[in-house]
Design an enzyme around this catalytic site. Structure first.
Site, PDB file in Angstrom:
ATOM      1  N   SER A 148       0.798  -1.219   0.000  1.00  0.00           N
ATOM      2  CA  SER A 148       0.000   0.000   0.000  1.00  0.00           C
ATOM      3  C   SER A 148       0.832   1.271   0.000  1.00  0.00           C
ATOM      4  O   SER A 148       0.396   2.294  -0.537  1.00  0.00           O
ATOM      5  CB  SER A 148      -0.947   0.017   1.203  1.00  0.00           C
ATOM      6  OG  SER A 148      -1.905  -0.987   1.070  1.00  0.00           O
ATOM      7  N   HIS A 212       0.616   5.089   4.149  1.00  0.00           N
ATOM      8  CA  HIS A 212      -0.149   5.551   2.997  1.00  0.00           C
ATOM      9  C   HIS A 212       0.135   7.031   2.735  1.00  0.00           C
ATOM     10  O   HIS A 212       0.364   7.435   1.590  1.00  0.00           O
ATOM     11  CB  HIS A 212      -1.652   5.389   3.245  1.00  0.00           C
ATOM     12  CG  HIS A 212      -2.084   3.986   3.509  1.00  0.00           C
ATOM     13  ND1 HIS A 212      -3.401   3.659   3.753  1.00  0.00           N
ATOM     14  CD2 HIS A 212      -1.386   2.828   3.570  1.00  0.00           C
ATOM     15  CE1 HIS A 212      -3.501   2.361   3.955  1.00  0.00           C
ATOM     16  NE2 HIS A 212      -2.286   1.842   3.856  1.00  0.00           N
TER      17      HIS A 212
END
Length: 249
Positions: A148, A212
């Site tokens: 991610s 992220h």
């Protein structure tokens, strides 16, 4: 029926081979292969079942994932984990969510960057995102795995390169009705959700939202420095703006 299936498979294979984004599809294939062959999928009998399987999963994540408390000790094995962790996923939902976002946003970004630059960008930004999370949570013993951080970097680069691209999203609060918005609305909204979630995150195992945000910022900044004016708009079919994050098994 068999002949029709065979023809479909052949056409799909030709489509992939003729694609201008082979790195994106290769990354997806590699992540899927690693997951299916490892203990997290639960498919291989070599890892046993029940407690044996859980023990195998914990050992697997500790070997290939980032453990912040061990990362800065200087061992060669730990130093490589920010790269190896990008190809390891903690569950089926984790894998499928990440690969869906990579499939949607990776191809156009790769086409714009080029194959070699894209793979270096993907691995470099993904590793730095994990390092950023580890630096802030230096005492954590939780293993961190997942792509991610790298995929968030792809989203950041996509936002800069294609800000007016029409992204078709399926939003849960609208009963999954397809809605088209430009990337400059969808992706900052996604980043804001990550920021809010990071503020509420606890020290328990879960999603590393900070990774992220670091990846997204790195991707956007890299694209803004490396490239000139954004590309003309296009249409992109995309999932809802909330990919599965790095797991902390």
């Amino acid at each position: 029926m068999i002949s029709k299936w065979s023809a479909s498979i052949v056409r799909a294979g030709r489509s992939v081979r003729g694609s201008s984004a082979p790195v994106t599809y290769s990354l997806i294939a590699l992540c899927c292969a690693v997951f299916l062959s490892g203990p997290a999928s639960g498919l291989s009998p070599a890892y046993g079942t029940g407690d044996d399987l859980l023990a195998a999963q914990r050992a697997y994540f500790r070997r290939w994932g980032v453990i912040p408390a061990e990362l800065f000790e200087g061992s060669a094995g730990s130093a490589l984990t920010p790269a190896t962790a990008l190809f390891v996923h903690g569950s089926w939902v984790h894998l499928l969510g990440n690969m869906l976002f990579l499939y949607v946003f990776g191809a156009m970004t790769e086409e714009r960057m080029g194959r070699v630059q894209f793979i270096l960008f993907y691995v470099g930004c993904g590793s730095l995102a994990l390092l950023g999370y580890a630096a802030v949570n230096a005492d954590s013993e939780q293993s961190l795995v997942g792509a991610s951080g790298a995929i968030s970097a792809v989203l950041g680069a996509f936002l800069y390169l294609f800000p007016r691209a029409r992204v078709t999203s399926l939003l849960p609060f609208l009963f999954f009705l397809p809605v088209r918005f430009p990337a400059w609305i969808v992706l900052p909204f996604w980043a804001a959700l990550q920021w809010l979630a990071a503020g509420r995150a606890s020290d328990d195992p879960g999603v590393a939202y900070l990774a992220h945000l670091v990846g997204f910022g790195l991707g956007f900044c890299y694209a803004s420095v490396r490239y000139g004016r954004p590309t003309s708009p296009t249409r992109v079919k995309a999932p809802a703006p909330a990919p599965e994050g790095e797991n902390q098994p």
